[in-house]
Every structure is written in C-alpha cells, then in structure tokens.
Design a protein around this motif. Structure first.
Motif, mmCIF file in Angstrom:
data_model
loop_
_atom_site.group_PDB
_atom_site.id
_atom_site.type_symbol
_atom_site.label_atom_id
_atom_site.label_comp_id
_atom_site.label_asym_id
_atom_site.label_seq_id
_atom_site.Cartn_x
_atom_site.Cartn_y
_atom_site.Cartn_z
ATOM 1 N N ARG A 184 45.644 31.712 50.813
ATOM 2 C CA ARG A 184 44.962 31.798 49.513
ATOM 3 C C ARG A 184 43.587 32.409 49.774
ATOM 4 O O ARG A 184 42.688 31.738 50.261
ATOM 5 C CB ARG A 184 44.817 30.418 48.880
ATOM 6 N N VAL A 185 43.487 33.682 49.471
ATOM 7 C CA VAL A 185 42.315 34.460 49.877
ATOM 8 C C VAL A 185 41.578 34.985 48.647
ATOM 9 O O VAL A 185 42.199 35.495 47.709
ATOM 10 C CB VAL A 185 42.730 35.656 50.770
ATOM 11 N N GLY A 186 40.268 34.861 48.663
ATOM 12 C CA GLY A 186 39.426 35.477 47.640
ATOM 13 C C GLY A 186 38.794 36.744 48.201
ATOM 14 O O GLY A 186 38.418 36.793 49.381
ATOM 15 N N LEU A 187 38.676 37.760 47.383
ATOM 16 C CA LEU A 187 38.092 39.036 47.805
ATOM 17 C C LEU A 187 36.828 39.262 46.994
ATOM 18 O O LEU A 187 36.884 39.361 45.762
ATOM 19 C CB LEU A 187 39.100 40.165 47.565
ATOM 20 N N ILE A 188 35.673 39.310 47.671
ATOM 21 C CA ILE A 188 34.409 39.434 46.956
ATOM 22 C C ILE A 188 33.581 40.588 47.514
ATOM 23 O O ILE A 188 33.757 41.004 48.655
ATOM 24 C CB ILE A 188 33.588 38.117 46.987
ATOM 25 N N GLY A 189 32.694 41.075 46.694
ATOM 26 C CA GLY A 189 31.828 42.193 47.059
ATOM 27 C C GLY A 189 31.295 42.832 45.795
ATOM 28 O O GLY A 189 31.847 42.663 44.711
ATOM 29 N N LYS A 190 30.214 43.577 45.934
ATOM 30 C CA LYS A 190 29.626 44.226 44.776
ATOM 31 C C LYS A 190 30.581 45.261 44.194
ATOM 32 O O LYS A 190 31.490 45.738 44.871
ATOM 33 C CB LYS A 190 28.303 44.904 45.165
ATOM 34 N N HIS A 236 39.814 30.794 52.008
ATOM 35 C CA HIS A 236 38.857 31.629 52.735
ATOM 36 C C HIS A 236 38.663 32.908 51.943
ATOM 37 O O HIS A 236 39.442 33.242 51.040
ATOM 38 C CB HIS A 236 39.290 31.902 54.181
ATOM 39 N N VAL A 237 37.580 33.623 52.258
ATOM 40 C CA VAL A 237 37.230 34.815 51.483
ATOM 41 C C VAL A 237 37.030 36.010 52.408
ATOM 42 O O VAL A 237 36.550 35.877 53.538
ATOM 43 C CB VAL A 237 35.940 34.588 50.639
ATOM 44 N N PHE A 238 37.462 37.180 51.917
ATOM 45 C CA PHE A 238 37.094 38.447 52.536
ATOM 46 C C PHE A 238 35.855 38.947 51.802
ATOM 47 O O PHE A 238 35.896 39.137 50.584
ATOM 48 C CB PHE A 238 38.201 39.494 52.391
ATOM 49 N N VAL A 239 34.772 39.169 52.524
ATOM 50 C CA VAL A 239 33.535 39.650 51.925
ATOM 51 C C VAL A 239 33.334 41.105 52.326
ATOM 52 O O VAL A 239 33.167 41.412 53.513
ATOM 53 C CB VAL A 239 32.319 38.812 52.384
ATOM 54 N N LEU A 240 33.371 42.013 51.347
ATOM 55 C CA LEU A 240 33.103 43.422 51.616
ATOM 56 C C LEU A 240 31.586 43.604 51.636
ATOM 57 O O LEU A 240 30.927 43.518 50.608
ATOM 58 C CB LEU A 240 33.743 44.299 50.539
ATOM 59 N N GLU A 241 31.049 43.830 52.830
ATOM 60 C CA GLU A 241 29.592 43.847 53.015
ATOM 61 C C GLU A 241 28.991 45.241 52.956
ATOM 62 O O GLU A 241 27.777 45.396 53.050
ATOM 63 C CB GLU A 241 29.239 43.180 54.348
ATOM 64 N N GLY A 242 29.817 46.266 52.813
ATOM 65 C CA GLY A 242 29.311 47.632 52.802
ATOM 66 C C GLY A 242 29.532 48.315 54.137
ATOM 67 O O GLY A 242 29.703 47.665 55.184
ATOM 68 N N TYR A 264 35.428 34.774 55.902
ATOM 69 C CA TYR A 264 34.679 33.516 55.960
ATOM 70 C C TYR A 264 35.589 32.353 55.547
ATOM 71 O O TYR A 264 36.209 32.390 54.482
ATOM 72 C CB TYR A 264 33.458 33.556 55.040
ATOM 73 N N PRO A 265 35.706 31.298 56.365
ATOM 74 C CA PRO A 265 36.549 30.140 56.009
ATOM 75 C C PRO A 265 35.862 29.284 54.947
ATOM 76 O O PRO A 265 34.757 28.785 55.158
ATOM 77 C CB PRO A 265 36.671 29.388 57.338
ATOM 78 N N GLY A 266 36.514 29.116 53.813
ATOM 79 C CA GLY A 266 35.930 28.334 52.722
ATOM 80 C C GLY A 266 36.004 29.103 51.419
ATOM 81 O O GLY A 266 36.447 30.252 51.377
ATOM 82 N N ASN A 267 35.552 28.478 50.331
ATOM 83 C CA ASN A 267 35.580 29.150 49.034
ATOM 84 C C ASN A 267 34.275 29.906 48.789
ATOM 85 O O ASN A 267 33.429 30.012 49.675
ATOM 86 C CB ASN A 267 35.884 28.157 47.906
#
Length: 627
Positions: free
Chosen positions: A339-345, A499-505, A512-515
């Motif tokens: 269960r993965v969240g994908l975040i980034g600008k 956990h989340v995939f963070v697109l940092e540029g 990152y493990p966690g919400n």
C-alpha cells in the motif's frame, strides 16, 4: 457584524429540487465550510450566495461596504492575457493604486504620478508584484509570463485562486480550493487562511483542511442546511446525534403512519368534514416519512482476481522530457498487499510514473516486468470519457450485468449502483444530467467492477463527497491486493498507505516507511540547508566589523521602473541567456560539419542571434540603471 444574509432560498432544475426555503447567515470572522453529498446543490448554493446565480425564490444580501472574492469551480480567465496580467486585472485597493501609477507614467502626468506614488507608499503596493510571484510560486505557477491559453485546467484554477487571494477581500468565497493543489500547496493555503483575519465561506471535502481552517460546518442534506458551531471533528459528533434523533423520530412517525393508514382504509369513500383534520395530518405524516432519504451502504467487498507471487518489478527506470529529469534509475519490487502513496509537487512526474507502470507510456530506459496474474485497475484524473447520451445503469451493464462478491454471492448492476448511492431514479438518468462528483463516482465503480488485483488511483478523492470517501477507504483497507495512490487528501493517504514514494526532483525517489504525516514530521525535523550552511566554522579568525557611513541623500528622486519595465528587465535576462545557449549549440554543429546548405543556414542564424543579443543587451543596460 453581519456580512451575508440569505432568506427562503429555493432552487430547482426541471423536476429536481435542490433546496427549498433555505435560510443562512454569515458574520464577520466566520470561517464556514458547506459539506454534503455529490449532487446535493453545494456549488449551486455557493454561486447563489456569491451573487453569480439567481435563486428561483428568496433573497441574498451582502453588506455594502465589504469586498467579496469568489473562486468558481471552473474559473473563466481571459486567454489573451498572461498569468501576471490576469492576476493584476483583479480588484483591490492596491491593484487600483498600481494601475493609477502605470497610467500616470504612460501620460507623463507629474501631479497624478505624485498622487499615485503617495497611494503606493500608503498601501505598501511597491512590493505587490513580489507578493503575487510568491503566492503563484507557492501554488505551483512559476512562469508568470506564460499565456493563459497554454495552461491546463488545474493550472487555471490555481491562477484564479492566486488572483482571489492577492485581492485580500473582506469575504472570501471558495469552491473546492484544494482541488488541483499538491500537498505542500494545500498546507500553504491552510496557513494563509489561518493567519488571515477575513471571513471565509467555502465548499470542500478535504477533512484535514476542514478541521484546521473552519470554525463552523454547514451540511446541505435533503434540501435543508444544518449548521454546527465548531470544526469538522465537532460536526461529526453532532451529526451522529442529529441522525440518531432523526432515525428515532422516523421510526415513531412510521409506526404512527401504519396506524393512521389502517384508519384511512377503514373510512368510507365519502368522508365527512369532521375527520378532515385527521386526513390532513395523515397526508403531512406521509410526506415526512416518504421524504426521508437513507444513504445506500457502499459495500465494495467485490471479488478480486488471484494475485501470484510475482507482481511488478521496476528496474533502473528513467524518464526525462527535454532537460527535465523526472526519474533517474528508479528501482522497486512490489510485494503482495503493498500500500504505497506517491507524493511530490505538481510537475514532478507522478502521473508519468503511473502511466509507465501501466504500459501507457514508454520509459527512456529501464525495465518493467509485470506478473502474469496482475490485473490493473487504473483510475485516472484525466477528462472523463463517459457516454453522455447513455443511462447510468446501461453504462454499468455494458461492463457487467452481474458481479460476484468475495463471499460468493452475486449482485446485479442495479444493486451495485444503489450501494454507490445511485437510487433507482438516478440510475435511469442520462450521464449528462449527473454532477461532476456523481460522474467521478460512476467512473470509480467502472474500474472496480472489472475485478482488479492491483489498484492504481490517481487523485481519486477529487470531487467525491465525504460519505463516498469514507466507504471507499473501508473498501481499500480490506482490498486483498496492491494499492498505489496519488492524492492530495492527507487524511485519505494517512489511513491507507504504509510507505510513500517521494519524488524529490532531478529524478530522485525516496522510499519512506510510514504514511504522509510520518514523512512530513520526519522531514520537518531535519536541519534546514541554510542552517547547515550558516554554521560558524571553528578556528576561523573573525574579521572586525566595519560600519560604513550612510550615503548622502540623493539630490534628485531616482526614477522607478514601472511594473511592465520590471517584468521586461527580468525577461530580458532569460532571453539573452537562451540566445547565448542557442548560439553555442549552433557553433557546436558548425564545428562538427555538415552539408553546404546547412552550414550556410547556421551561419545566417548565428548572425541574426548576435544582432538580437546586441539589441536586448542595450535595452537591459538601459533598464539596469534604474534597478
């Protein structure tokens, strides 16, 4: 102090009644959110209160000495203007001062110029353009000279939001302001509204946003408006109490109705006037019980396809558009029940990654291996492609007439639509009659009935009401497959992802493990880059501080650049840099050789570029004297 009053409002569309005899008031300092089911009339009510739509009946009045800013769900912007010109075309005292200053400069009117400059100083309008750029930047719009005609729908919404915020009106009316914003922009807007002393009226389904910004919640339910003093958490508590009381009252009314119905049936057809009051009371009671609506339960426990041991493997995935690197050697192996969240600008490549995983877009390099049992269910945020001239039930039956549940039972398309809060009457409506949120709900249903075992949801919370969001969350919590989610709804993500995939540029992806909240707290705890840079270096000799004497006051007032000249000055720097780069590229091609015609064309282009650089450099130097 009363800012807005609405009395006995009624609005219908054909035979569909949204609300009747609705009364509402708004006082200075109130921050009120209107919530309710999709199609209940929230957007219509907001536009009536803003004065852009007329009610069938009733009166709306605003306090005469206040300014009002309204953000429509689909704002209409002048496509012939640039982003900055659209924002400057708004209404506020500062903008009036800016326009007066520009006009005085244009007509070389020293009296008007002095008056305009005084107003600019008084209203602190000299920094106005910087404020506009800051707000636009926080909302994800960096190129202020970009023509509005080239913007996407989401970008236009953000430009319209910036225009309303910069006006700083006494009363701010916002329709779904968090739609099309990334998570950081939502948090910026939260802070902006919390530190603003103005009055706010909005429609939103973002639960964290409601809880942190609003001090009142107004629920539009069954054509009535129920107001609760407090934030969203308080509203939930009091709503449960109201619904429990309403359910008890409904049961009591139904019991009474049964007795009265038996009495009515025993009466002869020719009734005397003596019992007319009882007949009237029966008719009124019948209306009360028939008029109550109970939401269908959204039981989404559908059967999913079996998921094997090999699911989805991503190895060294890379993707770029021109000079912008979105992914750089991204590697990950999906496991069962991930269960993965994908975040980034916005613009970081979230949707691009989803499209590559589902095979709709090819990567530049890298490998994606999909297991043989994987069946994707992809809910996209792209434009809806539903047949407008088809009935709702026919749209679902075209996919499947009967669906199996995880228990082995079967449900018909009609039963499933009822679970999705489409009553029997709504099922036979044409798709063209549905609200935006109802269409999104139908789109989500069409994805789920195909029995996927790997759900990819790109902004599933846009336009969905809170009731639908709650039951969708319950379904996803019990979903026996993989889930990959892009959403700006922090509450939704916090409940569902592990956990989340963070697109940092620059192509970097952090796993990152966690919400989302876990990641945000970790990120905020990290030392800022400026803090690390500014740390004093040990064993370094400190130089004496020399205090310079103040410069003599100039005898003449230095000319200020107009806003247009300031923009021209900043644009020239970029244009000259771009021309120099183009010149260097062509020189590289010339050195590499080529056909005679190519070499001649490149030489001619270099000559033209050098002329342009000279012209623009002269103009830049001319403007630089006044910066």
């Amino acid at each position: 102090m009363n800012y807005l009053s609405a009395e006995n409002l009624s609005k219908s569309y054909g035979d569909r009644v949204l609300f009747r005899n609705l009364t509402f008031g708004l006082n200075r300092g109130d921050k009120v959110a209107i919530v309710g089911a999709n199609g209940s009339g929230k957007t219509t009510l907001l536009s009536i209160l803003a004065g852009t739509t007329q009610p069938d009946e009733g009166i709306v009045s605003h306090r005469k000495d206040i300014t009002i800013g309204y953000l429509d769900q689909q704002p209409d912007l002048n496509e012939a203007l640039t982003v900055m010109e659209v924002v400057l075309a708004g209404e506020s005292a500062q903008l009036d001062a800016v326009r007066a200053y520009e006009k005085a400069l244009l007509h070389d009117d020293p009296v008007a110029l002095e008056r305009a400059m005084t107003d600019m100083e008084k209203l602190e309008a000299w920094d106005y353009e910087a404020q506009i750029r800051q707000i636009l930047g926080e909302l994800g719009i960096q190129d202020v000279e970009q023509p509005v005609a080239t913007l996407s729908g989401g970008q236009r919404k953000r430009v319209a939001l910036a225009r309303v915020l910069i006006q700083n009106p006494d009363l701010l009316i916002l329709d779904e302001p968090t739609n099309h914003l990334d998570l950081e922009a939502i948090e910026y807007l939260e802070t902006f509204l919390n530190t603003n002393n103005g009055t706010l009226l909005m429609v939103s389904h973002d639960r964290y946003f409601l809880d942190r910004v609003c001090n009142q919640i107004a629920e539009l339910d069954g054509g009535q408006l129920y107001t609760y003093k407090g934030n969203y958490a308080y509203f939930l508590e009091k709503k449960d109490e109201r619904e429990a009381a309403a359910a008890s009252e409904l049961d009591k009314n139904r019991n009474t109705l049964r007795r009265e119905l038996e009495w009515m049936r025993r009466q002869p057809k020719a009734r005397g006037t003596k019992a007319q009051y009882r007949i009237d009371a029966f008719n009124e009671l019948q209306e009360k019980t028939a008029g109550r609506r109970t939401d269908g339960e959204l039981d989404l426990n559908l059967r999913t396809s079996r998921l094997g041991s090999k699911i989805l493997e991503v190895e060294n995935l890379s993707k770029r558009f021109a000079e912008k690197v979105l992914l750089d050697h991204f590697t990950y192996t999906f496991k069962r029940f991930d269960r993965v969240g994908l975040i980034g600008k916005n613009g970081m490549g979230k949707t691009t990654l989803l499209n590559m995983l589902t095979g709709q877009l090819r990567p530049d390099s890298g490998k994606i291996t999909t297991g043989g049992t994987v069946k994707f269910g992809y809910y996209t945020q792209s434009e809806l492609n539903l047949p407008e001239n088809q009935r709702v039930i026919d749209v679902v039956q075209d996919v499947a007439e009967v669906m199996k549940l995880a228990t082995g039972e079967t449900v018909t398309a009609s039963q499933l639509l009822h679970h999705f809060l489409f009553n029997r009457q709504k099922q036979y409506d044409y798709v063209s009659k549905l609200s935006g949120g109802e269409k999104r709900r139908l789109q989500l249903l069409l994805v789920l009935v195909q029995n996927p075992n790997f759900l990819i949801l790109d902004e599933p919370t846009n336009d969905l009401d809170i009731t639908t969001l709650n039951v969708l969350e319950e379904f996803l919590l019990n979903f026996p497959g993989c889930v990959l989610i892009v959403t700006h709804d922090r509450y939704f993500m916090d409940r569902l992802v592990e956990h989340v995939f963070v697109l940092e540029g620059e192509g970097k992806v952090r796993d990152y493990p966690g919400n989302y909240t876990d990641y945000r707290e970790w990120r905020d705890s990290q030392p800022k880059r400026s803090e690390r840079i500014d740390e004093p270096v040990k064993n370094q000799k400190s130089e004496p501080v020399v205090t310079k004497a103040p410069a003599a006051a100039p005898t003449e007032t230095k000319k200020r650049l107009s806003f247009k000249e300031q923009r021209e000055y900043e644009t020239l720097e970029k244009e000259i840099e771009s021309l120099e780069q183009r010149k260097a590229d062509i020189l590289g091609q010339l050195n590499a050789g080529g056909h005679h015609e190519q070499l001649t064309a490149w030489a001619r282009e270099i000559e033209e570029i050098e002329q342009l650089i000279a012209q623009k450099s002269d103009r830049w130097l001319e403007l630089a004297e006044y910066v």
